[in-house]
Design an enzyme around this catalytic site. Structure first.
Site, PDB file in Angstrom:
ATOM      1  N   ARG A 297       1.080  -1.252  -0.028  1.00  0.00           N
ATOM      2  CA  ARG A 297      -0.284   0.188  -0.457  1.00  0.00           C
ATOM      3  C   ARG A 297       0.762   1.147   0.787  1.00  0.00           C
ATOM      4  O   ARG A 297       0.673   2.514  -0.572  1.00  0.00           O
ATOM      5  CB  ARG A 297      -1.039  -0.131   1.610  1.00  0.00           C
ATOM      6  CG  ARG A 297      -2.078  -0.950   1.138  1.00  0.00           C
ATOM      7  CD  ARG A 297      -2.686  -1.344   1.980  1.00  0.00           C
ATOM      8  NE  ARG A 297      -4.187  -1.872   1.976  1.00  0.00           N
ATOM      9  CZ  ARG A 297      -4.754  -2.810   2.780  1.00  0.00           C
ATOM     10  NH1 ARG A 297      -4.584  -2.446   4.438  1.00  0.00           N
ATOM     11  NH2 ARG A 297      -6.139  -3.856   1.755  1.00  0.00           N
ATOM     12  N   TYR A 438      -5.716  -0.713  -6.926  1.00  0.00           N
ATOM     13  CA  TYR A 438      -5.519  -2.624  -6.733  1.00  0.00           C
ATOM     14  C   TYR A 438      -5.066  -2.055  -4.526  1.00  0.00           C
ATOM     15  O   TYR A 438      -4.302  -0.991  -4.410  1.00  0.00           O
ATOM     16  CB  TYR A 438      -4.175  -3.145  -7.569  1.00  0.00           C
ATOM     17  CG  TYR A 438      -3.280  -1.937  -7.994  1.00  0.00           C
ATOM     18  CD1 TYR A 438      -2.102  -2.783  -9.278  1.00  0.00           C
ATOM     19  CD2 TYR A 438      -2.428  -1.053  -7.656  1.00  0.00           C
ATOM     20  CE1 TYR A 438      -0.927  -2.101  -9.423  1.00  0.00           C
ATOM     21  CE2 TYR A 438      -1.239  -0.365  -8.054  1.00  0.00           C
ATOM     22  CZ  TYR A 438      -1.062  -0.678  -8.926  1.00  0.00           C
ATOM     23  OH  TYR A 438       0.252  -0.651  -9.326  1.00  0.00           O
ATOM     24  N   GLU A 439      -4.095  -3.071  -4.405  1.00  0.00           N
ATOM     25  CA  GLU A 439      -4.257  -3.218  -3.298  1.00  0.00           C
ATOM     26  C   GLU A 439      -4.793  -2.175  -2.028  1.00  0.00           C
ATOM     27  O   GLU A 439      -4.196  -2.060  -1.331  1.00  0.00           O
ATOM     28  CB  GLU A 439      -2.487  -2.318  -2.356  1.00  0.00           C
ATOM     29  CG  GLU A 439      -0.896  -3.796  -3.794  1.00  0.00           C
ATOM     30  CD  GLU A 439      -1.398  -5.069  -3.479  1.00  0.00           C
ATOM     31  OE1 GLU A 439      -1.859  -5.378  -2.301  1.00  0.00           O
ATOM     32  OE2 GLU A 439      -0.989  -4.873  -4.140  1.00  0.00           O
ATOM     33  N   GLY A 440      -5.742  -2.611  -2.830  1.00  0.00           N
ATOM     34  CA  GLY A 440      -7.426  -2.082  -0.947  1.00  0.00           C
ATOM     35  C   GLY A 440      -7.754  -0.672  -2.016  1.00  0.00           C
ATOM     36  O   GLY A 440      -7.290   0.120  -1.837  1.00  0.00           O
TER      37      GLY A 440
END
Length: 598
Positions: A297, A438-440
């Protein structure tokens, strides 16, 4: 003018916005002198500017391809990657026990930023390898560490993160991939994974996949997930690469951008011969994977301001070179460069200020990480860990949301030429669009902020930040310096609004979570704008002192100008978000509303 890594700006924000001295004061690192940091960043800049940056355009036009089950990357990627590995860049932030260079993660992140700005499609894959190494450091067995970590640390082997599946998406509770124990600590893996960045490529001898899967007796939901290490090629007890594992590349995705980065659909165990080993304890896979996810993140946020910087430099160059129009009211004479038009300069300053704000938040986040992990003082570690927790969703979401605005403005400054591909301005927008997903997604980061981070001590993490920033705002307001006074006054206004919405959000999440979640993303945006304003204000305060002493006055005045522009033109957006934060669930129709019908 070719891209140039902004080493001076990076160092200035590192020292004066993010307080890198706090890492030096841990005493955990032998030499973190300004000269050393500058030398590292200068050499990384040479690799980014001279080797990576020339590949960026070709990576868009001649992206990754799948042939006979093997993914091949853009011509030139393999050679650039070898220079990266041979230079020891992948090992920078790791322990010397496994071949690392014992440097702080802060410095490693700044090198990553430089390389992402050079060629995002190539450099983004490095994050998966370093993240996999961090996960094994945290949870791997001694045998896994011995066999895999030296090669992952050096970059000789690559890593991946396998979470999502066709039916699951971001809801990992629904993953179906299976792991069956077959004895001797070995497991058969069977299932399909999607959206696997650098799931296959030709850059390294082996690829180490970290795969989330369920054991036969696993409980439902995320509590039943375990993590497994599944190499592309099997590795014997001496670390030698053997035969191909039963890992198949079904396809690579056709994407909006980052064409040079292979995003794969992976099939494990098509022939019932895919083997892996358990990482950590059974049913604790998601917890163990969060080591990699949290690192990713911060890395993805870095991609946001890295591409923002590249887009800004290209737009600034075009604005100086492109003659069009005349000064307002002038009817004849030669055309002037468009940089002389106030609206163009406003757009450029918006690009610069948003990029620097995102960079400052990212640096502050990783500095807090290093202090939390290396300080010898327990209270210092605790406070740094709390600040890291608070800043992680901000450092991911704010730069990745703002880079869409920054790169969009880059296209706008190019005018019609920005809309055609030959200038390259549009590539930055397309390449960076995924970063907020992406990655949350941004919405997931917002839920993390209001649900978990505000839940730690009933808003304590946020209130501590606000109190710290209020002290600076008061000092700036009373400084007697025109520029600093304006920055301080605008920051104080924004902080008052953030304190108001924080009180609202803490109460809402305790009493009526749906109301809190309705305003979560606006609250995240508000907090991001305020955090950016705070860290730029810190840098301006330092710049004013340096300018007054006569040290490179034009440069330091420029740093004040960026912070003042942000405070007066962009920070007011934070206050404007207050109604959206507190509007509540009553402003949203129900899920079965005809407004949402197909």
């Amino acid at each position: 003018m070719p891209y140039q890594t902004p080493v001076k700006d990076m160092q200035f924000l590192l020292n004066h916005a993010a307080n890198f001295d706090a890492v030096r004061e841990t005493g955990a690192f032998e030499d973190l002198s300004p000269d050393l940091v500058e030398a590292v960043l200068t050499e990384a800049g040479k690799l980014a500017d001279n080797v990576f940056a020339p590949l960026n355009w070709d990576s868009d036009q001649n992206g990754a391809r799948l042939e006979n089950g093997q993914v091949y990357t853009t011509p030139g990627f393999k050679e650039a990657y070898q220079q990266y590995v041979e230079g020891g860049w992948n090992a920078l932030g790791f322990s010397s026990e496994f071949g690392g260079q014992d440097m702080p993660q802060t410095l490693a992140l700044m090198v990553f930023e430089a390389l992402c700005a050079g060629c995002l499609s190539l450099a983004m894959g490095f994050s998966l390898t370093t993240g996999a190494a961090k996960a094994l450091f945290a949870s791997g067995t001694d045998e896994q560490k011995k066999l895999f970590l030296p090669k992952l640390v050096s970059g000789e082997w690559a890593g991946t993160m396998n979470l999502s599946e066709p039916q699951a998406g971001s809801d990992l509770a629904n993953i179906k991939c299976k792991a069956e124990p077959v004895g001797d600590g070995c497991y058969k893996i069977k299932g399909t994974k999607i959206w696997i960045s650098y799931g296959d490529h030709d850059l390294t001898e082996n690829i180490c996949h970290l795969v989330l899967a369920r054991l036969p007796d696993a409980p439902e939901g995320t509590r039943g997930i375990s993590m497994f290490l599944v190499p592309k090629y099997r590795v014997d007890e001496d670390g030698n690469v053997g035969e191909r594992n039963d890992v198949t590349i079904v396809s690579i995705e056709e994407k909006l951008g980052q064409h040079g980065s292979p995003t794969c659909v992976m099939s494990y165990g098509e022939h019932d011969e895919c083997f892996g080993t358990l990482v950590g304890k059974e049913h604790e896979g998601l917890k163990n994977m969060f080591v990699m996810m949290n690192a990713a993140r911060i890395d993805v946020g870095t991609q946001g301001y890295a591409v923002g910087e590249r887009s800004f430099q290209k737009a600034a160059e075009y604005a100086h070179d492109r003659p069009q129009g005349r000064e307002y009211g002038v009817k004849s004479g030669p055309a002037i460069p468009i940089v002389q038009h106030p609206d163009v300069r406003r757009n450029l300053m918006t690009m610069k200020a948003l990029t620097d704000a995102g960079r400052a938040i990212g640096y502050a986040s990783i500095v807090a990480y290093d202090v939390a992990h290396h300080s010898s003082d327990e209270e210092t570690r605790r406070a740094a860990k709390e600040r890291e927790e608070l800043l992680t969703p901000l450092s991911k979401a704010f730069p990745t949301e703002r880079v869409m605005e920054v790169t969009n403005l880059g296209i706008q400054i190019h005018g019609g030429m920005g809309f055609v591909e030959e200038t390259g301005a549009a590539q930055f927008f397309r390449d960076s669009r995924i970063s907020a997903i992406y990655e949350g997604t941004t919405g997931i980061q917002a839920i993390d902020l209001v649900g978990r981070k505000l839940g730690m001590g009933a808003g304590k993490l946020a209130y501590d930040f606000i109190e710290e920033a209020e002290a600076l705002a008061a000092a700036l307001s009373g400084s007697g310096h025109d520029g600093l006074g304006s920055i301080g006054e605008n920051l104080q206004t924004a902080l008052s609004g953030l304190k108001e919405t924080t009180r609202f959000m803490v109460a809402a999440m305790a009493e009526d979570p749906e109301t809190g979640l309705t305003g979560a993303t606006p609250y995240l945006d508000q907090f991001g704008y305020v955090a950016g304003g705070y860290y730029l204000a810190r840098s301006a305060f330092a710049a004013a002192g340096l300018a007054a002493s006569g040290e490179d006055e034009p440069y330091h005045q420029g740093r004040i100008d960026v912070a003042r522009f942000y405070a007066e033109n962009l920070l007011p957006r934070a206050t404007g978000l207050i109604p959206s934060v507190i509007a509540g669930k009553g402003t949203l129709p129900s899920a079965d509303s005809q407004l949402f019908s197909a």
